[in-house]
Write a protein that holds these residues in place. Structure first.
Motif, short mmCIF file in Angstrom:
data_model
loop_
_atom_site.label_atom_id
_atom_site.label_comp_id
_atom_site.label_asym_id
_atom_site.label_seq_id
_atom_site.Cartn_x
_atom_site.Cartn_y
_atom_site.Cartn_z
N SER A 142 48.59 32.33 36.92
CA SER A 142 47.41 33.04 37.40
C SER A 142 47.53 33.31 38.89
O SER A 142 48.20 32.58 39.62
N ILE A 143 46.88 34.36 39.32
CA ILE A 143 46.92 34.76 40.73
C ILE A 143 45.53 34.57 41.31
O ILE A 143 44.56 35.14 40.81
N LYS A 144 45.45 33.77 42.37
CA LYS A 144 44.15 33.56 43.01
C LYS A 144 43.67 34.86 43.64
O LYS A 144 44.45 35.61 44.21
N GLY A 145 42.39 35.11 43.50
CA GLY A 145 41.81 36.31 44.09
C GLY A 145 42.07 37.56 43.27
O GLY A 145 41.80 38.66 43.72
N ALA A 146 42.60 37.41 42.06
CA ALA A 146 42.92 38.57 41.25
C ALA A 146 41.72 39.07 40.44
O ALA A 146 41.84 40.02 39.70
N ALA A 148 39.20 40.62 41.41
CA ALA A 148 38.67 41.89 41.89
C ALA A 148 39.41 43.08 41.29
O ALA A 148 38.87 44.16 41.17
N SER A 149 40.66 42.87 40.91
CA SER A 149 41.43 43.98 40.35
C SER A 149 41.34 43.98 38.83
O SER A 149 41.04 42.98 38.22
N ALA A 150 41.64 45.11 38.25
CA ALA A 150 41.56 45.24 36.79
C ALA A 150 42.94 45.18 36.15
O ALA A 150 43.12 45.65 35.05
N ARG A 151 43.91 44.61 36.85
CA ARG A 151 45.25 44.53 36.29
C ARG A 151 45.31 43.44 35.23
O ARG A 151 44.60 42.45 35.30
N PRO A 166 43.23 39.49 31.84
CA PRO A 166 43.20 39.67 33.30
C PRO A 166 44.15 38.69 33.99
O PRO A 166 44.46 37.62 33.46
N GLU A 167 44.58 39.04 35.19
CA GLU A 167 45.57 38.24 35.92
C GLU A 167 45.08 36.84 36.27
O GLU A 167 45.88 35.94 36.47
N TYR A 168 43.77 36.62 36.36
CA TYR A 168 43.27 35.31 36.77
C TYR A 168 43.25 34.28 35.63
O TYR A 168 42.95 33.12 35.84
#
Length: 188
Positions: A142-146, A148-151, A166-168
């Motif tokens: 997981s990516i912290k702060g992800a 906000a993006s819709a990836r 989602p990436e998170y």
């Protein structure tokens, strides 16, 4: 009697003197003005299990077969057979792995809301709930702060199903999956 356009996936219909379970429906709309919309149905004969593909015009009348739904839970695997237990009277229902291969991607021992379709006293299909909770066993970190993006990234569930999340989302998390669209809905 409903029209062919009213038949839904998972219906049991009578056609040519046999009872069929509708597994897939595709709508074919011709480009010409005079062309009628066709509904191509992939069906399985309840008695023999053989596959049949039929096309119906949208306004063709189709007989629905008499069937009942029973609430059930997944019980155990016996070789190539999957056994489900009726939630009320504990009747076991056996299904061959090939017959329910698509549904198995959403079924765990904790899955609630399963319905067994019974035609002429024999189980013919499993109806899944609209959404199920599954645990992720493999995905990229997981990516912290992800948030906000819709990836998205692919994630594999305990059942082998792979969906975009989602990436998170991280390994070990439980997520809610839409069973008709095979899509991530939310965290469980």
């Amino acid at each position: 009697m409903p029209k062919a356009s009213d038949i839904k996936k998972g219906s049991a219909i009578e056609h040519n003197g046999k009872v069929f379970f509708v597994k897939e429906i595709s709508k074919l709309t011709p480009s010409g003005r005079a062309g009628a919309t066709l509904f191509r149905m992939r069906m399985y004969d309840v008695a023999t299990g053989s596959k049949a593909d039929e096309s119906f015009k949208a306004d063709d009348m189709i007989n629905l077969a008499d069937f009942s739904r029973r609430s059930a839970t997944f019980s155990y695997v016996d070789g190539n057979e999957y056994v489900f237990m009726d939630s009320e009277d504990y009747t076991p229902y056996n299904f061959n792995k090939e017959a329910i291969e698509e549904e198995l991607l959403f079924i765990t021992e904790e899955t609630q809301g399963l319905q067994i379709l019974i035609v002429d006293g024999a189980p013919v299909a499993i109806e899944l709930p609209s959404a199920v909770d599954l645990e992720i066993v493999e995905t990229a970190p997981s990516i912290k702060g992800a948030s906000a993006s819709a990836r998205t990234k692919p994630a594999t569930m305990t059942t082998g199903l792979t969906v975009q999340v989602p990436e998170y989302i991280a390994n070990g998390e439980k997520v809610k999956i839409n069973t008709t669209e095979h899509k991530f809905m939310s965290r469980a």
